[in-house]
Design an enzyme around this catalytic site. Structure first.
Site, PDB file in Angstrom:
ATOM      1  N   GLU A 517       0.805  -1.219   0.000  1.00  0.00           N
ATOM      2  CA  GLU A 517       0.000   0.000   0.000  1.00  0.00           C
ATOM      3  C   GLU A 517       0.840   1.271   0.000  1.00  0.00           C
ATOM      4  O   GLU A 517       0.426   2.279  -0.564  1.00  0.00           O
ATOM      5  CB  GLU A 517      -1.020   0.025   1.143  1.00  0.00           C
ATOM      6  CG  GLU A 517      -0.451   0.281   2.517  1.00  0.00           C
ATOM      7  CD  GLU A 517      -1.513   0.424   3.591  1.00  0.00           C
ATOM      8  OE1 GLU A 517      -2.568   1.011   3.336  1.00  0.00           O
ATOM      9  OE2 GLU A 517      -1.272  -0.057   4.709  1.00  0.00           O
ATOM     10  N   HIS A 533       2.504 -25.821  -2.018  1.00  0.00           N
ATOM     11  CA  HIS A 533       1.285 -26.145  -2.773  1.00  0.00           C
ATOM     12  C   HIS A 533       1.074 -25.180  -3.938  1.00  0.00           C
ATOM     13  O   HIS A 533      -0.028 -25.094  -4.467  1.00  0.00           O
ATOM     14  CB  HIS A 533       0.069 -26.123  -1.843  1.00  0.00           C
ATOM     15  CG  HIS A 533       0.137 -27.177  -0.782  1.00  0.00           C
ATOM     16  ND1 HIS A 533       0.085 -28.523  -1.069  1.00  0.00           N
ATOM     17  CD2 HIS A 533       0.308 -27.089   0.563  1.00  0.00           C
ATOM     18  CE1 HIS A 533       0.190 -29.213   0.061  1.00  0.00           C
ATOM     19  NE2 HIS A 533       0.336 -28.363   1.058  1.00  0.00           N
TER      20      HIS A 533
HETATM   21  C1  F6R Z   1      -4.013  -0.376   6.036  1.00  0.00           C
HETATM   22  C2  F6R Z   1      -5.214   0.182   6.628  1.00  0.00           C
HETATM   23  C3  F6R Z   1      -6.534  -0.375   6.213  1.00  0.00           C
HETATM   24  C4  F6R Z   1      -7.532  -0.323   7.375  1.00  0.00           C
HETATM   25  C5  F6R Z   1      -8.923  -0.764   6.903  1.00  0.00           C
HETATM   26  C6  F6R Z   1      -9.917  -0.815   8.048  1.00  0.00           C
HETATM   27  O1  F6R Z   1      -2.864   0.194   6.564  1.00  0.00           O
HETATM   28  O2  F6R Z   1      -5.156   1.073   7.408  1.00  0.00           O
HETATM   29  O3  F6R Z   1      -6.426  -1.661   5.703  1.00  0.00           O
HETATM   30  O4  F6R Z   1      -7.087  -1.149   8.389  1.00  0.00           O
HETATM   31  O5  F6R Z   1      -9.389   0.110   5.931  1.00  0.00           O
HETATM   32  O6  F6R Z   1     -10.007   0.415   8.687  1.00  0.00           O
HETATM   33  P1  F6R Z   1     -10.588   0.561  10.147  1.00  0.00           P
HETATM   34  O7  F6R Z   1      -9.638  -0.074  11.086  1.00  0.00           O
HETATM   35  O8  F6R Z   1     -10.703   2.034  10.365  1.00  0.00           O
HETATM   36  O9  F6R Z   1     -11.913  -0.130  10.147  1.00  0.00           O
END
Ligand code: F6R
Length: 638
Positions: A517, A533
């Site tokens: 990311e 696998h």
């Molecule tokens: C990656 C990241 C995202 C969040 C996801 C959920 O670094 O931050 O993958 O973890 O969008 O977000 P929350 O925790 O706010 O529900």
């Protein structure tokens, strides 16, 4: 996704709207826009820019219009690329009605087609623009604003928070909320509007959280609110005593690195806070940890720690099944946490991706509790999953970092982490704090169920403190080597494989997510035992394989075999190991070694170095670390 700001009052609004948009940039930064009723000519004046809010600020420095009513928007592009024409506000044909929107309007193509046939013309390819035309058309046809809204509501589907500014209505904003959040701050002859109270919390602590499926006509002194059946709603104004936490980068180059270094404190503050809720005597003082007034369970008359977080103690004592629902990094923390609940509290635990859970068959289980985990407390998939569970009469406790977030308000109970504002899009300190919180909670449940002694709980708290120390110190140990040697070397690779087993498998998934990311390098997270696998076909000298070790002898031996399989195929091995794991260490092309900790806390010990390593590789590539392309911090659409 997308952030909305609005103002109606006696003062000029531009500065407030722009400041509010900056605070909402975590919801998207593809473009930003502002519109007000110009106090000089009484017409709508607007500006839009592609990119972050600062670009809009610069553009507006060149013009002088302002007004006492206005709205703004920061966009995460869903329908139509990040171009000026697709930025919000969007307008009706006459450009006398403007709208800003958060959410997705489903079926907008059919509406657009009909409107085109009726002679409307469109400037953008957004779903939002139809909402402008629909209201413009309805206002021309109906006598009252309320009747016009009623007609629009019959045509809108999907998820939407909409705020309209209408030239003919220079003293009223129109707000509609369906699934996406919208809040009103009540000031002294002025009203503030936002997707989040952070927009206005330094100006007023009186907040009206618009209920789902409601609309409101808001003037400087009055909120006239209705549900979607057009019954009047008496606005519940809550006192939201939340201090404005505006995080700035201080001496750091990025929020991400600042937040990596804040992890020890975030964990310590959270545990201290839970201990206070738990009625434990705190043996040292911390000004950071004050149990705020808004931390009350949802008006339930329950006592003790479980009461404070909104649960009935008998439910906890009899707990037989636990399900955890989350998305992204929070899902990885949940997965790690499942080993705590099974290993420490002896409760069978499932971990579900919110986006999948929502559309899967739902099974009720005996004595069940559901945990949702969300840093923001706003993630649409997790929120909808939570609502689905609640409809089945199963209590939900949400673990979140954001006070008064939608999830926290709607959950049956909540455990509020104290990680502090996380600004970088990539989660770091919230990940480690979630792990620590789950570890603490698993022990607390085990105590309640009579499986663990209070002394064991105390020892767990000490372990957490020790591991947060290790997390921080290990970064210092490896800092210079990572910056000077690893970053230039590893930034040359185009793909990575991350492997783990047992509790280090979800950790490998998190490392892979973090790398892809922010650096845009392809990374594949996989269970090490599954390598043979299929994915082993990818192993070559151009694909570093990163292995995260565990502190469990049996699983360590298995991981060792997997490492040897990689080595036999000339793979370049990077190993995160623990002291004494000499055989694994000897196989590595690059190795990070950590002190031995409580086995279930192995991932937490490795967290700081893993994040720092990925941060430095990305920094070397000169990527926009805090705001990676295509992402937003709060994912409020499906
Ligand atoms: C990656 C990241 C995202 C969040 C996801 C959920 O670094 O931050 O993958 O973890 O969008 O977000 P929350 O925790 O706010 O529900």
């Amino acid at each position: 996704m997308c952030g909305i700001v609005g103002y109606v009052g006696q003062k000029n609004c531009r500065e407030f709207v722009l400041e509010g948009l900056s605070r909402l940039e975590y919801r998207g930064y593809d473009s930003a826009g502002f519109v007000c009723i110009d106090q000089n000519n009484k017409h709508l004046s607007f500006a839009k820019e592609v990119g972050p809010v600062n670009r809009l600020k610069e553009a507006l420095e060149k013009v002088d219009y302002d007004g006492t009513i206005g709205i703004g928007h920061t966009r995460w592009a869903s329908h139509g690329p990040a171009e000026k024409k697709n930025a919000h506000p969007q307008f009706d044909c006459q450009k006398t009605l403007a709208v800003v929107h958060n959410g997705i309007i489903e079926g907008h193509n059919a509406i657009r087609k009909r409107l085109l046939q009726e002679g409307h013309w469109f400037d953008s390819i957004t779903d939002t623009e139809v909402a402008a035309h629909l209201l413009g058309e309805a206002i021309a046809f109906h006598k009252s604003l309320k009747a016009a809204i009623a007609s629009v509501l019959t045509q809108l589907k999907g998820a939407y928070a909409l705020v309209y500014l209408i030239e003919k209505e220079p003293e009223r904003l129109l707000l509609i909320r369906h699934k996406s959040p919208l809040v009103v701050g009540v000031g002294d002859s002025e009203m503030f509007v936002g997707s989040d109270p952070i927009v206005f919390i330094d100006r007023t602590n009186k907040v009206f959280f618009m209920p789902d499926d409601s609309y409101a006509i808001v003037s400087s002194n009055h909120i006239e609110a209705y549900d979607f059946q057009h019954n009047p709603i008496v606005p519940q104004i809550k006192i939201h005593d939340h201090l404005l936490e505006i995080s700035n980068k201080q001496e750091y180059e990025h929020f991400m690195i600042k937040e990596i270094y804040e992890q020890k404190r975030a964990i310590e503050n959270s545990i201290l806070f839970f201990k206070k809720l738990n009625g434990q005597l705190i043996d040292y003082k911390s000004d950071d940890v004050i149990v705020p007034a808004y931390v009350t369970n949802n008006n339930k008359d329950l006592e003790g720690f479980w009461g404070q977080i909104g649960l009935d103690i008998s439910h906890v004592k009899n707990l037989k099944n636990l399900d955890i629902i989350a998305a992204g990094t929070s899902w990885h923390a949940a997965y790690i946490g499942s080993y705590f609940f099974e290993g420490i509290a002896n409760i069978p635990t499932t971990v579900q991706l919110a986006s999948e859970h929502r559309y899967s068959k739902f099974f009720k289980k005996d004595n069940q509790l559901v945990l949702t985990i969300s840093q923001s407390g706003e993630t649409a998939d997790t929120l909808e999953s939570m609502r689905l569970v609640q409809k089945n009469d199963i209590p939900v406790v949400c673990i979140t970092n954001v006070a008064a977030s939608t999830m926290m308000r709607e959950a049956d109970g909540f455990l509020l982490m104290q990680a502090g504002v996380e600004r970088s899009v990539a989660s770091t300190k919230s990940f480690s704090t979630q792990i620590a919180s789950l570890y603490w909670l698993a022990h607390r449940i085990a105590v309640e169920k009579g499986i663990l002694s209070l002394q064991a709980m105390k020892e767990a708290e000490e372990q957490l403190s020790l591991v947060s120390e290790i997390l921080e110190c290990s970064i210092e140990n490896y800092k210079w080597e990572i910056m000077e040697k690893d970053a230039p070397f590893y930034s040359t690779f185009e793909r990575f494989i991350f492997l783990g087993r047992h509790i280090s498998y979800p950790f490998a998934l998190e490392a892979a997510l973090k790398l892809k990311e922010i650096s845009y390098i392809f990374a594949h997270g996989y269970p090490a035992g599954e390598l043979k696998h299929g994915p082993i076909a990818l192993v070559d000298e151009k694909t570093p394989v990163v292995i995260f070790s565990v502190l469990n002898d049996l699983i360590y031996e298995k991981l060792l075999s997997n490492a040897q399989e990689v080595k036999a195929r000339k793979g370049h091995l990077v190993v995160f190991a623990f002291e004494g794991q000499d055989e694994l260490i000897s196989l590595a092309g690059r190795c990070f070694v950590f002190p031995r900790v409580a086995p279930l806390l192995a991932p937490l010990a490795m967290t700081g170095v893993m994040q720092f390593w990925i941060y430095q590789i990305t920094k070397f590539l000169n990527r926009p670390i805090d705001m990676p392309r295509n992402l937003a911090k709060s994912v409020t659409i499906e």
